[in-house]
Design a protein around this motif. Sequence first.
Motif, mmCIF file in Angstrom:
data_model
loop_
_atom_site.group_PDB
_atom_site.id
_atom_site.type_symbol
_atom_site.label_atom_id
_atom_site.label_comp_id
_atom_site.label_asym_id
_atom_site.label_seq_id
_atom_site.Cartn_x
_atom_site.Cartn_y
_atom_site.Cartn_z
ATOM 1 N N PRO A 1 62.759 81.309 48.082
ATOM 2 C CA PRO A 1 61.959 80.927 46.900
ATOM 3 C C PRO A 1 61.983 81.979 45.793
ATOM 4 O O PRO A 1 61.998 81.624 44.608
ATOM 5 N N VAL A 2 62.001 83.249 46.160
ATOM 6 C CA VAL A 2 62.036 84.300 45.140
ATOM 7 C C VAL A 2 63.354 84.244 44.373
ATOM 8 O O VAL A 2 63.371 84.318 43.136
ATOM 9 N N LEU A 3 64.473 84.089 45.078
ATOM 10 C CA LEU A 3 65.770 83.998 44.397
ATOM 11 C C LEU A 3 65.857 82.755 43.520
ATOM 12 O O LEU A 3 66.366 82.815 42.398
ATOM 13 N N MET A 4 65.366 81.640 44.014
ATOM 14 C CA MET A 4 65.397 80.417 43.220
ATOM 15 C C MET A 4 64.503 80.546 41.998
ATOM 16 O O MET A 4 64.851 80.089 40.910
ATOM 17 N N GLY A 5 63.354 81.177 42.159
ATOM 18 C CA GLY A 5 62.457 81.404 41.026
ATOM 19 C C GLY A 5 63.079 82.312 39.981
ATOM 20 O O GLY A 5 62.960 82.070 38.781
ATOM 21 N N TRP B 1 60.790 89.686 25.564
ATOM 22 C CA TRP B 1 60.626 90.385 26.840
ATOM 23 C C TRP B 1 59.201 90.324 27.363
ATOM 24 O O TRP B 1 58.983 90.230 28.575
ATOM 25 N N THR B 2 58.213 90.360 26.485
ATOM 26 C CA THR B 2 56.829 90.286 26.968
ATOM 27 C C THR B 2 56.527 88.909 27.550
ATOM 28 O O THR B 2 55.845 88.800 28.567
ATOM 29 N N THR B 3 57.066 87.871 26.944
ATOM 30 C CA THR B 3 56.877 86.527 27.477
ATOM 31 C C THR B 3 57.591 86.389 28.821
ATOM 32 O O THR B 3 57.067 85.788 29.748
ATOM 33 N N ARG B 4 58.781 86.969 28.917
ATOM 34 C CA ARG B 4 59.512 86.928 30.189
ATOM 35 C C ARG B 4 58.731 87.609 31.299
ATOM 36 O O ARG B 4 58.674 87.118 32.431
ATOM 37 N N LEU B 5 58.127 88.767 31.003
ATOM 38 C CA LEU B 5 57.351 89.480 32.017
ATOM 39 C C LEU B 5 56.128 88.681 32.452
ATOM 40 O O LEU B 5 55.796 88.631 33.638
ATOM 41 N N ALA B 6 55.465 88.047 31.501
ATOM 42 C CA ALA B 6 54.293 87.240 31.838
ATOM 43 C C ALA B 6 54.688 86.042 32.696
ATOM 44 O O ALA B 6 54.034 85.748 33.704
ATOM 45 N N VAL B 7 55.759 85.365 32.329
ATOM 46 C CA VAL B 7 56.215 84.222 33.107
ATOM 47 C C VAL B 7 56.688 84.664 34.494
ATOM 48 O O VAL B 7 56.447 83.981 35.487
ATOM 49 N N SER B 8 57.324 85.817 34.573
ATOM 50 C CA SER B 8 57.756 86.349 35.871
ATOM 51 C C SER B 8 56.569 86.611 36.785
ATOM 52 O O SER B 8 56.595 86.279 37.971
ATOM 53 N N LEU C 1 52.701 82.328 41.994
ATOM 54 C CA LEU C 1 52.789 80.962 42.526
ATOM 55 C C LEU C 1 53.626 80.898 43.795
ATOM 56 O O LEU C 1 53.267 80.197 44.754
ATOM 57 N N ILE C 2 54.724 81.631 43.839
ATOM 58 C CA ILE C 2 55.566 81.652 45.037
ATOM 59 C C ILE C 2 54.800 82.236 46.212
ATOM 60 O O ILE C 2 54.831 81.698 47.330
ATOM 61 N N VAL C 3 54.083 83.322 45.984
ATOM 62 C CA VAL C 3 53.290 83.936 47.055
ATOM 63 C C VAL C 3 52.211 82.976 47.545
ATOM 64 O O VAL C 3 51.982 82.844 48.752
ATOM 65 N N CYS C 4 51.569 82.270 46.628
ATOM 66 C CA CYS C 4 50.541 81.299 47.019
ATOM 67 C C CYS C 4 51.122 80.181 47.872
ATOM 68 O O CYS C 4 50.535 79.800 48.891
ATOM 69 N N VAL C 5 52.266 79.663 47.483
ATOM 70 C CA VAL C 5 52.897 78.585 48.253
ATOM 71 C C VAL C 5 53.270 79.069 49.643
ATOM 72 O O VAL C 5 53.039 78.382 50.643
ATOM 73 N N VAL C 6 53.827 80.265 49.745
ATOM 74 C CA VAL C 6 54.216 80.814 51.050
ATOM 75 C C VAL C 6 52.989 81.039 51.921
ATOM 76 O O VAL C 6 52.995 80.726 53.120
ATOM 77 N N LEU C 7 51.898 81.553 51.348
ATOM 78 C CA LEU C 7 50.686 81.767 52.123
ATOM 79 C C LEU C 7 50.066 80.464 52.614
ATOM 80 O O LEU C 7 49.613 80.372 53.755
#
Length: 50
Positions: free
Chosen positions: A8-12, A25-32, A38-44
């Motif tokens: 999931p991390v690679l796909m994200g 770059w600031t928008t990219r960091l926020a979206v990242s 979200l990925i961590v929440c789904v895995v948990l």
Amino acid sequence: MQLDVVVPVLMGCALLWWVSRGMTWTTRLAVSAVTLVLIVCVVLVERASR
């Protein structure tokens, strides 16, 4: 690391790269950050349901 975390991390990251080509770059960091949370929440949630 287990495969259910790596995939999931690679796909994200790939999706984020494709979508963020026109972003600053600031928008990219926020979206990242939001994407990783979200990925961590789904895995948990998935691990809790086992």
